[in-house]
Design a protein around this motif. Structure first.
Motif, PDB file in Angstrom:
ATOM      1  N   GLU A   7       0.835  -1.204   0.000  1.00  0.00           N
ATOM      2  CA  GLU A   7       0.000   0.000   0.000  1.00  0.00           C
ATOM      3  C   GLU A   7       0.870   1.255   0.000  1.00  0.00           C
ATOM      4  OE1 GLU A   7      -3.427   2.274   2.674  1.00  0.00           O
ATOM      5  OE2 GLU A   7      -2.522   0.417   3.402  1.00  0.00           O
ATOM      6  N   MET A   8       1.952   1.229   0.800  1.00  0.00           N
ATOM      7  CA  MET A   8       2.885   2.361   0.803  1.00  0.00           C
ATOM      8  C   MET A   8       3.513   2.557  -0.572  1.00  0.00           C
ATOM      9  SD  MET A   8       4.980   2.454   4.366  1.00  0.00           S
ATOM     10  CE  MET A   8       4.175   2.979   5.892  1.00  0.00           C
ATOM     11  N   LEU A   9       3.847   1.451  -1.218  1.00  0.00           N
ATOM     12  CA  LEU A   9       4.439   1.534  -2.554  1.00  0.00           C
ATOM     13  C   LEU A   9       3.457   2.178  -3.532  1.00  0.00           C
ATOM     14  CD1 LEU A   9       6.912   0.677  -4.339  1.00  0.00           C
ATOM     15  CD2 LEU A   9       5.569  -1.359  -4.928  1.00  0.00           C
ATOM     16  N   ARG A  10       2.173   1.794  -3.469  1.00  0.00           N
ATOM     17  CA  ARG A  10       1.169   2.380  -4.356  1.00  0.00           C
ATOM     18  C   ARG A  10       1.025   3.881  -4.096  1.00  0.00           C
ATOM     19  NH1 ARG A  10      -1.573  -2.272  -2.881  1.00  0.00           N
ATOM     20  NH2 ARG A  10      -3.015  -1.136  -1.508  1.00  0.00           N
ATOM     21  N   GLU A  11       1.002   4.245  -2.833  1.00  0.00           N
ATOM     22  CA  GLU A  11       0.876   5.668  -2.507  1.00  0.00           C
ATOM     23  C   GLU A  11       2.093   6.448  -2.993  1.00  0.00           C
ATOM     24  OE1 GLU A  11      -1.507   7.514  -1.380  1.00  0.00           O
ATOM     25  OE2 GLU A  11      -2.924   5.867  -1.101  1.00  0.00           O
ATOM     26  N   PHE A  12       3.273   5.859  -2.829  1.00  0.00           N
ATOM     27  CA  PHE A  12       4.481   6.536  -3.298  1.00  0.00           C
ATOM     28  C   PHE A  12       4.449   6.698  -4.817  1.00  0.00           C
ATOM     29  CE2 PHE A  12       8.886   6.646  -4.775  1.00  0.00           C
ATOM     30  CZ  PHE A  12       9.397   7.688  -4.009  1.00  0.00           C
ATOM     31  N   ASP A  13       3.946   5.682  -5.495  1.00  0.00           N
ATOM     32  CA  ASP A  13       3.847   5.744  -6.959  1.00  0.00           C
ATOM     33  C   ASP A  13       2.896   6.868  -7.379  1.00  0.00           C
ATOM     34  OD1 ASP A  13       4.301   4.975  -9.596  1.00  0.00           O
ATOM     35  OD2 ASP A  13       2.651   3.540  -9.587  1.00  0.00           O
ATOM     36  N   ARG A  14       1.799   7.047  -6.631  1.00  0.00           N
ATOM     37  CA  ARG A  14       0.815   8.080  -6.966  1.00  0.00           C
ATOM     38  C   ARG A  14       1.319   9.481  -6.628  1.00  0.00           C
ATOM     39  NH1 ARG A  14      -4.082   4.929  -3.882  1.00  0.00           N
ATOM     40  NH2 ARG A  14      -4.321   3.208  -5.351  1.00  0.00           N
ATOM     41  N   ARG A  15       2.017   9.621  -5.512  1.00  0.00           N
ATOM     42  CA  ARG A  15       2.328  10.951  -4.983  1.00  0.00           C
ATOM     43  C   ARG A  15       3.742  11.428  -5.297  1.00  0.00           C
ATOM     44  NH1 ARG A  15      -2.104  12.080  -2.100  1.00  0.00           N
ATOM     45  NH2 ARG A  15      -3.365  10.284  -1.486  1.00  0.00           N
ATOM     46  N   GLY A  16       4.649  10.488  -5.539  1.00  0.00           N
ATOM     47  CA  GLY A  16       5.954  10.877  -6.047  1.00  0.00           C
ATOM     48  C   GLY A  16       6.983  11.330  -5.044  1.00  0.00           C
ATOM     49  N   SER A  17       6.645  11.383  -3.758  1.00  0.00           N
ATOM     50  CA  SER A  17       7.634  11.773  -2.751  1.00  0.00           C
ATOM     51  C   SER A  17       7.339  11.065  -1.437  1.00  0.00           C
ATOM     52  CB  SER A  17       7.633  13.290  -2.536  1.00  0.00           C
ATOM     53  OG  SER A  17       6.531  13.695  -1.747  1.00  0.00           O
ATOM     54  N   VAL A  18       8.389  10.888  -0.653  1.00  0.00           N
ATOM     55  CA  VAL A  18       8.244  10.250   0.659  1.00  0.00           C
ATOM     56  C   VAL A  18       7.394  11.117   1.571  1.00  0.00           C
ATOM     57  CG1 VAL A  18       9.513   9.573   2.746  1.00  0.00           C
ATOM     58  CG2 VAL A  18      10.362   8.907   0.482  1.00  0.00           C
ATOM     59  N   THR A  19       7.609  12.417   1.528  1.00  0.00           N
ATOM     60  CA  THR A  19       6.872  13.328   2.413  1.00  0.00           C
ATOM     61  C   THR A  19       5.374  13.294   2.127  1.00  0.00           C
ATOM     62  OG1 THR A  19       8.788  14.800   2.550  1.00  0.00           O
ATOM     63  CG2 THR A  19       6.653  15.726   3.168  1.00  0.00           C
ATOM     64  N   ALA A  20       5.000  13.356   0.851  1.00  0.00           N
ATOM     65  CA  ALA A  20       3.577  13.321   0.485  1.00  0.00           C
ATOM     66  C   ALA A  20       2.955  11.978   0.829  1.00  0.00           C
ATOM     67  CB  ALA A  20       3.413  13.612  -1.001  1.00  0.00           C
ATOM     68  N   THR A  21       3.697  10.910   0.649  1.00  0.00           N
ATOM     69  CA  THR A  21       3.204   9.575   0.995  1.00  0.00           C
ATOM     70  C   THR A  21       2.973   9.460   2.485  1.00  0.00           C
ATOM     71  OG1 THR A  21       4.386   8.608  -0.883  1.00  0.00           O
ATOM     72  CG2 THR A  21       3.698   7.104   0.869  1.00  0.00           C
ATOM     73  N   ALA A  22       3.919   9.962   3.271  1.00  0.00           N
ATOM     74  CA  ALA A  22       3.789   9.923   4.730  1.00  0.00           C
ATOM     75  C   ALA A  22       2.567  10.702   5.193  1.00  0.00           C
ATOM     76  CB  ALA A  22       5.057  10.488   5.372  1.00  0.00           C
ATOM     77  N   ALA A  23       2.341  11.874   4.584  1.00  0.00           N
ATOM     78  CA  ALA A  23       1.185  12.686   4.964  1.00  0.00           C
ATOM     79  C   ALA A  23      -0.124  11.973   4.636  1.00  0.00           C
ATOM     80  CB  ALA A  23       1.245  14.039   4.259  1.00  0.00           C
ATOM     81  N   ALA A  24      -0.169  11.305   3.475  1.00  0.00           N
ATOM     82  CA  ALA A  24      -1.388  10.615   3.061  1.00  0.00           C
ATOM     83  C   ALA A  24      -1.708   9.434   3.975  1.00  0.00           C
ATOM     84  CB  ALA A  24      -1.255  10.131   1.622  1.00  0.00           C
ATOM     85  N   LEU A  25      -0.662   8.771   4.468  1.00  0.00           N
ATOM     86  CA  LEU A  25      -0.858   7.568   5.290  1.00  0.00           C
ATOM     87  C   LEU A  25      -0.753   7.844   6.783  1.00  0.00           C
ATOM     88  CD1 LEU A  25       1.186   5.019   3.142  1.00  0.00           C
ATOM     89  CD2 LEU A  25      -1.296   5.321   3.212  1.00  0.00           C
ATOM     90  N   HIS A  26      -0.500   9.123   7.137  1.00  0.00           N
ATOM     91  CA  HIS A  26      -0.424   9.534   8.548  1.00  0.00           C
ATOM     92  C   HIS A  26       0.678   8.798   9.313  1.00  0.00           C
ATOM     93  CE1 HIS A  26      -4.177  11.623   7.751  1.00  0.00           C
ATOM     94  NE2 HIS A  26      -4.712  10.484   7.340  1.00  0.00           N
TER      95      HIS A  26
END
Length: 302
Positions: A7-26
């Motif tokens: 799931e983290m990998l999918r979010e990273f693929d969508r958002r393009g950065s570690v920071t944005a992925t972290a924010a989306a997944l809290h």
């Protein structure tokens, strides 16, 4: 492979950065980096590469992210089937809808759901450019979008197979004029008749703007747009006051039975928009989301 890491990998693929992925997944950016590197070990492949001070996915990373969408959808389909078997279709559904579709469909949708108190529907009105639909599909369970008939789906070729697009209804557009306008008694008009008119439009390249441009373009003409607004109610107000004419959705315009606006059909082309629902496949598979989508299909069919 661990589903949470996928799931983290999918979010990273969508958002393009570690920071944005972290924010989306809290979670923290450190946690995202750690979990993605652990997933690399599980996958026995290089999924990430460093670029400057950040990281990006390799081809293998993109491939695994795309493949894992099907895993997430299958998990939700399993849960949905079990929920239906147990009679427990319940939960929260977040719906994003552009204003005219919201005015037309949301009151009836909420009325349909009053008999199902176990379903909570949270609605947001968003009139976004078609390029933004994919991003909003990450934030909402269902995004109601619209596009000119004949245009490709705004997410059809985006992000592989990561979207489910459900056609709902087609709506014809009409030329709106004030009751005192010189053409108010006409039933139908063609571009050449409107060549000298001033148009109250929407932002450039929005769906209605493309439909107007295409309709005029087929006649070798260019519409004279003097004002542009995101809110169709602003267009209606200016047209009613005699400051121009507009291309408006026939079934949604507030014409007040012809007392406020006169809606004229078009000749030499029928500008029409397609209204559709856009969802991520894993969310589309949720039983409660499918239930709300079924209600939308039924009410737009009438």
């Amino acid at each position: 492979m661990d589903e949470r890491r996928l799931e983290m990998l999918r979010e990273f693929d969508r958002r393009g950065s570690v920071t944005a992925t972290a924010a989306a997944l809290h979670v923290t950016p450190t946690a995202v980096s750690q979990q993605l590197h652990l997933l690399e070990r599980e996958a026995r492949a290089t999924l990430l590469r460093r670029v400057g001070r950040g990281i990006e996915l390799t081809d293998a990373g993109h491939e695994l992210a795309a493949a894992s969408v099907h895993l997430a959808a299958a998990r939700e389909q399993l849960q949905a089937r079990w929920d239906r078997y147990r009679g427990q279709v319940a939960g929260t559904v977040r719906l994003a809808v552009f204003p005219t579709a919201g005015q037309r469909f949301v009151p009836t949708l909420l009325s349909r759901l009053t008999g199902q108190p176990q379903i909570e529907l949270i609605v947001s009105d968003l009139d976004v450019h078609s390029d933004d639909y994919a991003a909003y599909a990450d934030r909402f369970d269902i995004v109601i979008a619209h596009r000119p008939v004949g245009d490709p789906s705004p997410v059809g070729a985006h992000d592989g197979d990561s979207f489910t697009v459900v056609p709902l209804v087609r709506e014809r557009l009409a030329v709106a004029v004030a009751p005192g306008h010189r053409l108010a008694d006409r039933h139908r008009v063609r571009p050449v008749t409107l060549a000298r008119e001033s148009w109250i439009g929407v932002p450039a390249d929005w769906p209605f703007d493309r439909l107007l441009t295409q309709w005029f373009g087929a006649a070798g003409l260019t519409p004279h747009v003097v004002q542009r607004f995101e809110d169709l109610r602003m267009q209606e107000a200016l047209v009613a006051a005699g400051h121009g004419i507009a291309l408006l959705p026939r079934d949604s315009a507030d014409d007040r039975g012809g007392q406020r606006l006169r809606l004229l059909d078009t000749i030499d082309g029928e500008p029409t928009r397609q209204i559709e629902a856009i969802l991520r496949p894993d969310r589309a598979a949720r039983a409660v989301v499918a239930e709300v989508l079924d209600h939308l299909r039924l009410l737009t069919a009438h």
